[in-house]
Scaffold this active site. Structure first.
Site, PDB file in Angstrom:
ATOM      1  CE1 TYR A 150     -13.246  27.793 -51.732  1.00 33.21           C
ATOM      2  CE2 TYR A 150     -12.423  28.623 -53.837  1.00 33.21           C
ATOM      3  CZ  TYR A 150     -13.451  28.092 -53.073  1.00 33.21           C
ATOM      4  OH  TYR A 150     -14.676  27.863 -53.650  1.00 33.21           O
ATOM      5  CD  GLU A 192     -19.471  41.226 -49.428  1.00 34.67           C
ATOM      6  OE1 GLU A 192     -19.501  40.345 -48.557  1.00 34.67           O
ATOM      7  OE2 GLU A 192     -19.085  42.391 -49.210  1.00 34.67           O
ATOM      8  NE  ARG A 221     -11.509  36.424 -61.206  1.00 35.30           N
ATOM      9  CZ  ARG A 221     -10.297  36.966 -61.311  1.00 35.30           C
ATOM     10  NH1 ARG A 221      -9.862  37.401 -62.479  1.00 35.30           N
ATOM     11  NH2 ARG A 221      -9.515  37.064 -60.255  1.00 35.30           N
ATOM     12  NE  ARG A 284      -9.956  31.453 -62.192  1.00 38.26           N
ATOM     13  CZ  ARG A 284      -9.703  31.592 -60.895  1.00 38.26           C
ATOM     14  NH1 ARG A 284     -10.641  32.017 -60.086  1.00 38.26           N
ATOM     15  NH2 ARG A 284      -8.520  31.306 -60.414  1.00 38.26           N
TER      16      ARG A 284
HETATM   17  P1  NAD Z   1     -22.043  29.266 -49.524  1.00 40.22           P
HETATM   18  O1  NAD Z   1     -21.010  29.748 -48.573  1.00 40.22           O
HETATM   19  O2  NAD Z   1     -23.257  30.102 -49.730  1.00 40.22           O
HETATM   20  O3  NAD Z   1     -22.495  27.785 -49.133  1.00 40.22           O
HETATM   21  C1  NAD Z   1     -21.668  26.885 -48.469  1.00 40.22           C
HETATM   22  C2  NAD Z   1     -22.439  26.391 -47.250  1.00 40.22           C
HETATM   23  O4  NAD Z   1     -21.636  25.435 -46.550  1.00 40.22           O
HETATM   24  C3  NAD Z   1     -22.760  27.517 -46.247  1.00 40.22           C
HETATM   25  O5  NAD Z   1     -24.150  27.634 -46.059  1.00 40.22           O
HETATM   26  C4  NAD Z   1     -22.057  27.085 -44.988  1.00 40.22           C
HETATM   27  O6  NAD Z   1     -22.763  27.387 -43.786  1.00 40.22           O
HETATM   28  C5  NAD Z   1     -21.963  25.581 -45.191  1.00 40.22           C
HETATM   29  N1  NAD Z   1     -20.913  25.019 -44.333  1.00 40.22           N
HETATM   30  C6  NAD Z   1     -19.656  25.483 -44.174  1.00 40.22           C
HETATM   31  N2  NAD Z   1     -19.010  24.764 -43.246  1.00 40.22           N
HETATM   32  C7  NAD Z   1     -19.894  23.821 -42.802  1.00 40.22           C
HETATM   33  C8  NAD Z   1     -19.817  22.801 -41.839  1.00 40.22           C
HETATM   34  N3  NAD Z   1     -18.698  22.594 -41.114  1.00 40.22           N
HETATM   35  N4  NAD Z   1     -20.898  22.028 -41.623  1.00 40.22           N
HETATM   36  C9  NAD Z   1     -22.062  22.233 -42.332  1.00 40.22           C
HETATM   37  N5  NAD Z   1     -22.186  23.200 -43.267  1.00 40.22           N
HETATM   38  C10 NAD Z   1     -21.102  23.986 -43.492  1.00 40.22           C
HETATM   39  O7  NAD Z   1     -21.293  29.022 -50.902  1.00 40.22           O
HETATM   40  P2  NAD Z   1     -21.862  28.691 -52.352  1.00 40.22           P
HETATM   41  O8  NAD Z   1     -21.580  29.857 -53.206  1.00 40.22           O
HETATM   42  O9  NAD Z   1     -23.247  28.172 -52.278  1.00 40.22           O
HETATM   43  O10 NAD Z   1     -20.852  27.531 -52.788  1.00 40.22           O
HETATM   44  C11 NAD Z   1     -21.203  26.154 -52.733  1.00 40.22           C
HETATM   45  C12 NAD Z   1     -19.993  25.329 -53.150  1.00 40.22           C
HETATM   46  O11 NAD Z   1     -19.563  25.705 -54.456  1.00 40.22           O
HETATM   47  C13 NAD Z   1     -18.769  25.482 -52.245  1.00 40.22           C
HETATM   48  O12 NAD Z   1     -18.131  24.241 -52.126  1.00 40.22           O
HETATM   49  C14 NAD Z   1     -17.890  26.439 -52.995  1.00 40.22           C
HETATM   50  O13 NAD Z   1     -16.529  26.278 -52.663  1.00 40.22           O
HETATM   51  C15 NAD Z   1     -18.175  26.037 -54.438  1.00 40.22           C
HETATM   52  N6  NAD Z   1     -17.911  27.130 -55.384  1.00 40.22           N
HETATM   53  C16 NAD Z   1     -18.731  28.205 -55.417  1.00 40.22           C
HETATM   54  C17 NAD Z   1     -18.462  29.232 -56.314  1.00 40.22           C
HETATM   55  C18 NAD Z   1     -19.341  30.451 -56.399  1.00 40.22           C
HETATM   56  O14 NAD Z   1     -19.062  31.309 -57.231  1.00 40.22           O
HETATM   57  N7  NAD Z   1     -20.375  30.588 -55.598  1.00 40.22           N
HETATM   58  C19 NAD Z   1     -17.361  29.151 -57.178  1.00 40.22           C
HETATM   59  C20 NAD Z   1     -16.539  28.033 -57.102  1.00 40.22           C
HETATM   60  C21 NAD Z   1     -16.840  27.009 -56.219  1.00 40.22           C
END
Ligand code: NAD
Length: 326
Positions: A150, A192, A221, A284
């Site tokens: 990831y 989660e 964290r 972290r």
């Molecule tokens: P989340 O999983 O709630 O949201 C991501 C969304 O992307 C989901 O609703 C999912 O259905 C959608 N998605 C996935 N594949 C898809 C596709 N092929 N087509 C259309 N939609 C698609 O996650 P989040 O917590 O809201 O995270 C948002 C972003 O922030 C992500 O890129 C994640 O990697 C990054 N991020 C989040 C965190 C955190 O702590 N939440 C930390 C680091 C990075």
């Protein structure tokens, strides 16, 4: 003229909150996701369900020159999803394909400004062995050695956005999020993260009870409340600084400390049973020196202030589920 924004991943946790924020600012918003939001009705003016891995679908939703584009869609989850190795191929393939397609489509539409959500998971594992003193300065990213696929995909995509800047004039704004939490985020089902999983376990526990925690709980964290995350995203996107920059809290806690805080909010006496499980790096924390210097702003809210509404929201979800089960 009404400003327009495209939010990819609008059916997810951070995307859902970002849509709400853009609507309060008067934007016309198109949200896109594989699915509708699970916990609220989206406030997007136009919500399109579709797969961003499909290039023709992506071209169809990038049908105008949006003022702001936010790319948050990714195949992601907590430690139980991204650190077991079982989902590595999907995580890398799905998220990289989304970024390749979105960049191609916005370039063809001559859109310049695009926000991309990277992650602190791209930092080298060897700088995060000491739980009391992890190094997550932005310039510690190379030589690269993330501890998960990831993280490697995030690093690849950061570079992809910067390559599109170099060759096609895109103006990327890249944030490295550190553990974002809050209401209306995934709280069960295996994807989660720690604050939600712990809140769920505590909410489901009796007044005096024991819950399971992966590892010895001494791993550290920091956790950033969603409102400050969205504030950071908006500020970065509209600034002249492209990043990559950390968007995270610098209040570091152990996982045991997090459990104690949630138990205190719940008013329960919770003991911890330590069990083997995926944990990620040992320590972290967000280093906020760069964001403070370049944006004149950094997150400042205390962890507990965000945990209170988060716990209350998850408690309601747990109660609702019990009613359904009954
Ligand atoms: P989340 O999983 O709630 O949201 C991501 C969304 O992307 C989901 O609703 C999912 O259905 C959608 N998605 C996935 N594949 C898809 C596709 N092929 N087509 C259309 N939609 C698609 O996650 P989040 O917590 O809201 O995270 C948002 C972003 O922030 C992500 O890129 C994640 O990697 C990054 N991020 C989040 C965190 C955190 O702590 N939440 C930390 C680091 C990075």
């Amino acid at each position: 003229m009404v400003k327009t924004a495209l939010v990819c991943g609008a059916g997810g946790f951070i995307g859902g909150h970002l849509v709400k924020r853009l609507k309060t600012e008067g934007f016309w918003v198109r949200g896109v996701d594989l699915k509708f939001h699970e916990y609220c009705e989206s406030e997007a003016d136009d919500f399109v369900v579709g797969d961003l891995r499909d290039p023709s679908f992506v071209r169809s939703i990038v049908d105008r020159r949006f003022d702001e584009v936010y790319q948050l869609a990714a195949d992601m989850g907590g430690a139980g999803y991204i650190f077991t190795g079982e989902n590595d191929a999907d995580v890398m393939h799905n998220s990289a394909t989304i970024n390749l397609n979105v960049l191609d489509a916005v370039t063809k539409r001559s859109i310049r400004r695009i926000f991309y959500s990277s992650s602190a998971c791209m930092y080298p594992a060897h700088n995060q062995l000491d739980p009391d003193n992890p190094n997550c300065r932005e310039d510690s990213a190379y030589p690269a050695a993330p501890d998960s696929e990831y993280g490697w995909e995030k690093l690849f995509s950061e570079r992809l956005y910067l390559a599109y800047k170099r060759n096609y004039g895109i103006e990327p704004r890249i944030a490295r999020f550190h553990n974002i939490f809050g209401p209306e985020g995934t709280w069960d089902g295996g994807k989660e993260k720690a604050p939600a999983a712990i809140s769920r376990k505590v909410a489901a526990a009796d007044d005096v009870d024991e819950i399971e925690i992966w590892g010895d709980g001494l791993q550290t964290r920091s956790f950033l409340y969603i409102d400050e995350c969205v504030e950071g995203v908006i500020r970065l996107t509209r600034s002249d600084f492209e990043g990559p920059v950390n968007i995270g809290s610098d209040e570091m806690v152990t996982i045991n400390g997090l459990v104690a805080m949630v138990a205190d909010i719940a008013g329960k006496r919770i003991a911890i049973r330590h069990v083997p499980g995926p944990q990620g790096v040992r320590g972290r924390n967000s280093d906020n020196e760069l964001i403070r210097r370049r944006l004149g702003w950094a997150p400042s809210q205390r962890l507990r202030a965000g945990l209170e509404p988060t716990y209350r929201w998850i408690e309601q979800q747990v109660r609702g589920n019990r009613k359904v089960a009954a």
